[in-house]
Write an enzyme that holds these catalytic residues in place. Structure first.
Site, PDB file in Angstrom:
ATOM      1  CG  HIS A 115      -1.985  -2.223   8.624  1.00  0.00           C
ATOM      2  ND1 HIS A 115      -2.902  -2.178   7.757  1.00  0.00           N
ATOM      3  CD2 HIS A 115      -1.068  -3.312   8.361  1.00  0.00           C
ATOM      4  CE1 HIS A 115      -2.467  -3.126   6.699  1.00  0.00           C
ATOM      5  NE2 HIS A 115      -1.340  -3.846   7.073  1.00  0.00           N
ATOM      6  CG  ASP A 136      -5.982  -1.538   9.439  1.00  0.00           C
ATOM      7  OD1 ASP A 136      -5.512  -0.861   8.614  1.00  0.00           O
ATOM      8  OD2 ASP A 136      -5.819  -2.742   9.362  1.00  0.00           O
ATOM      9  CD  GLU A 159      -0.691  -6.752   4.793  1.00  0.00           C
ATOM     10  OE1 GLU A 159      -1.014  -7.577   3.788  1.00  0.00           O
ATOM     11  OE2 GLU A 159      -1.319  -5.854   5.125  1.00  0.00           O
TER      12      GLU A 159
END
Length: 664
Positions: A248, A171, A304
């Protein structure tokens, strides 16, 4: 290191035919007794499928009579077992595979408290899992966890018959796995100047070289991970590695900026899907990941993604034109499908967060549904396997008790009871697709979880509730009995060195939310001047006058959310004397929930001419990070039929949440 010792039993006995009779009522009676001379199946977590309690007890001696009987799977399914405890014959375990044998030993281990209790109630147990996937998630990117920590959690997982450890290896906050072909992932992208994620996130979000003074981070070597895989295998746990894509990925793009759309470090968070080098990178990384992890599934994230740079990136636009893709959602789908085909060519499958549905789902891909259950249900209807992990029930990074007494968390409120009552099978699921629901997983994201002790505190006991939901039949679950069993189990976990939540001294829900508020406006019609935010409708147009006050979290279905001003008018039905008008708001900076900057309260007798009776300014600073509640109210002495309550949105442009407008 084995933190929860397994009692090792050996022996042999002929198979005894299975009796399928459930004695749940007996189990509940035993749970209600203040003292049980011999311990029986009433203490077992997860609650077994079928239990028959018989007369008499069996007492352990130095060499107990234990018999192991292996049979074909058509007699007892995979992971299932039959455990019989007889006064004279001793203990018999019947199983069809090593997992079933192992889980029988876990049940016996719990009943005997790791051998400390020598006298057991005679009984017969037939047990089998409801779902094949029973998972727990570990975010080692935001704050790195040692191999010993992960092994320790595996020991607890195994005792509660959980069988999937999902490790979030990559991440923005740090890359955590050795990749030989790309050494800067661990020499640079695994380290940062700040120790905590909060400090790093609030700063310039840069990375540091390994060995730099005061740098924080870490990574696992391949040998360490192979050792972890071996440790997991011995406990019948499969490790599912996650390599995030396309977003990410700030840490990757800082180390290898040519993989981003801008080509510059610290400019991108999404991989450049138009760049062939990106696919060479990902395929190489996945090759090395699959060499270490033998799991059926490889998690590829997919959540996301901002996708903003794709809209103007020449390479991405060219890719879209060449592939006939109409938007950036389909561009992400192109990437996911291409990676899925590559992983499948290696004999594996991909699983991703429910955003991988956007633009079309790759054939054979499984979905982990976190934004509620809708994505998972849609994937099931399309014929894809699904693991349910909805945030409302399965996100353990929310506080598990009253936030004012809990260590720092992302906010919200998810107590043990709320985790336990989650039922994965919904009425809207098509019956012919239920087999695609493979199981349940709890997630702990660690942005605010700095230490290992804090992480354990957040896992236990809520992960135990997930374990029982994933293993036990819903008709066998019982919240009151579960809490009693958990209290006993927490004592054992603490004795074995685990940091756990203190369930015995739980504070519970916000006191205002425990009783219905009686007032003049209760049940009255509400006229809305601004739309409710679709994700937080609460009870719709009755929310502000239903007498139900909000709890510790805005997502409890009692707070109504707005991404605009709140401008509502209450019709009291007739002109009445009014002496008080007020409403309560909350602020939680992390997810962008703020107080209104000002409240205006107006009244009218005819619904045409309104008089302002109060202007109330907010005095809670937007910089305050702790969960805060504030009532914006006024005392008055007027007569009115219509009460207008206007909350002006904060300059921070976040959410407004209001639970009830009280009129007295």
């Amino acid at each position: 290191m084995n933190h929860l010792n397994i009692v090792n039993f050996v022996g042999l006995q002929n198979f005894i035919m299975m009796k399928k009779r459930i004695f749940l009522s007996v189990l509940l009676i035993l749970l209600s007794l203040p003292f049980v001379m011999a311990q029986g199946p009433e203490v077992v977590i997860p609650v077994p499928a079928e239990v028959s309690v018989n007369k008499g007890t069996y007492r352990f001696r130095k060499n107990p009579k234990i018999r192991m009987v292996e049979v074909a799977e058509d007699s007892i399914p995979s992971e299932s077992y039959r455990l019989e405890i007889h006064r004279r014959k001793g203990i018999t375990i019947t199983f069809s595979d090593s997992a079933g044998r192992y889980y029988a030993l876990q049940t016996l281990n719990q009943m005997s408290a790791d051998g400390a209790i020598r006298e057991l109630q005679c009984c017969e147990i037939y047990d089998c899992p409801r779902f094949p996937y029973r998972g727990l998630h570990f975010d080692v990117s935001r704050h790195f966890r040692s191999v010993d920590f992960l092994k320790k959690q595996m020991d607890a997982m195994a005792m509660f018959k959980m069988n999937r450890m999902h490790i979030h290896l990559t991440d923005a906050a740090g890359w955590r796995m050795q990749i030989d072909a790309y050494p800067r992932l661990t020499q640079f992208a695994a380290w940062r100047p700040q120790h905590t994620w909060k400090e790093w996130w609030a700063g310039d979000r840069h990375y540091a070289d390994e060995g730099a003074p005061d740098s924080y981070g870490g990574y696992y070597t391949k040998d360490e991970l192979r050792d972890l895989v071996s440790y997991a295998r011995a406990r019948h746990i499969e490790i599912i590695p996650e390599i995030e894509m396309p977003s990410h990925s700030e840490e990757v793009l800082a180390a290898y900026p040519e993989l981003g759309c801008s080509g510059e470090a610290y400019k991108d968070s999404d991989f450049c899907v138009g760049n062939e080098e990106v696919f060479r990178f990902l395929e190489t990384v996945l090759d090395e990941v699959m060499e270490v992890f033998p799991s059926e599934y490889i998690h590829i994230g997919g959540d996301e993604a901002g996708k903003q740079h794709w809209k103007t990136c020449p390479k991405c636009q060219q890719r879209m034109q060449e592939e006939g893709l109409k938007d950036v959602d389909e561009l992400q789908s192109y990437m996911i499908k291409r990676i899925a085909r590559y992983v499948e060519s290696k004999g594996r499958k991909v699983i991703g967060w429910d955003e991988i549905l956007d633009g079309g789902l790759a054939e054979g891909a499984a979905v982990m549904s976190w934004r509620g259950t809708e994505g998972g249900i849609a994937a099931m209807e399309m014929g894809h396997d699904v693991v349910m992990s909805p945030g409302r029930y399965c996100y353990l990074d929310h506080a598990q008790d009253a936030p004012f007494k809990e260590p720092e968390s992302i906010g919200g409120y998810l107590p043990l009871d709320s985790v336990y009552v989650y039922e994965p099978v919904e009425a809207s699921m098509p019956a012919d697709r239920i087999h695609h629901l493979k199981g349940v997983q709890a997630n702990l994201w660690s942005e605010y979880i700095v230490t290992d002790a804090h992480a354990e505190y957040m896992y236990w006991p809520r992960a135990i509730a997930i374990a029982e939901t994933a293993w036990s039949l819903p008709e066998n679950k019982d919240l009151k009995g579960f809490r009693q069993r958990v209290l006993r189990m927490l004592e054992r976990l603490r004795a074995d060195g685990y940091s756990t939540f203190d369930l015995q001294n739980e504070y519970g829900e916000r006191r205002e939310a425990l009783a219905v508020a009686e007032h003049l406006a209760k049940g009255c019609k509400v006229i809305y001047g601004k739309p409710v935010q679709q994700w937080y409708p609460a009870s719709g147009e009755t929310t502000f006058t239903d007498g139900i006050m909000g709890g510790w979290t805005y997502s409890d279905g009692k707070w109504q959310g707005f991404l605009s001003d709140i401008d509502v008018t209450i019709d009291l039905g007739s002109v009445k004397p009014v002496q008080y008008v007020g409403g309560t708001f909350m602020q939680l900076k992390g997810p962008g929930v703020f107080m209104p900057r000002q409240i205006e309260i107006l009244v009218s007798e005819d619904g045409v001419d309104y008089e302002t009776i109060a202007l109330i300014e907010n005095d809670v600073p937007t910089s305050a990070e702790e969960l805060t509640f504030r009532s914006f109210d006024t005392s008055c002495d007027i007569r009115a039929r219509y009460v207008r309550y206007h909350a002006f949105r904060s300059i921070m442009r976040g959410f407004l949440f209001l639970d009830e407008i009280v009129v007295k």
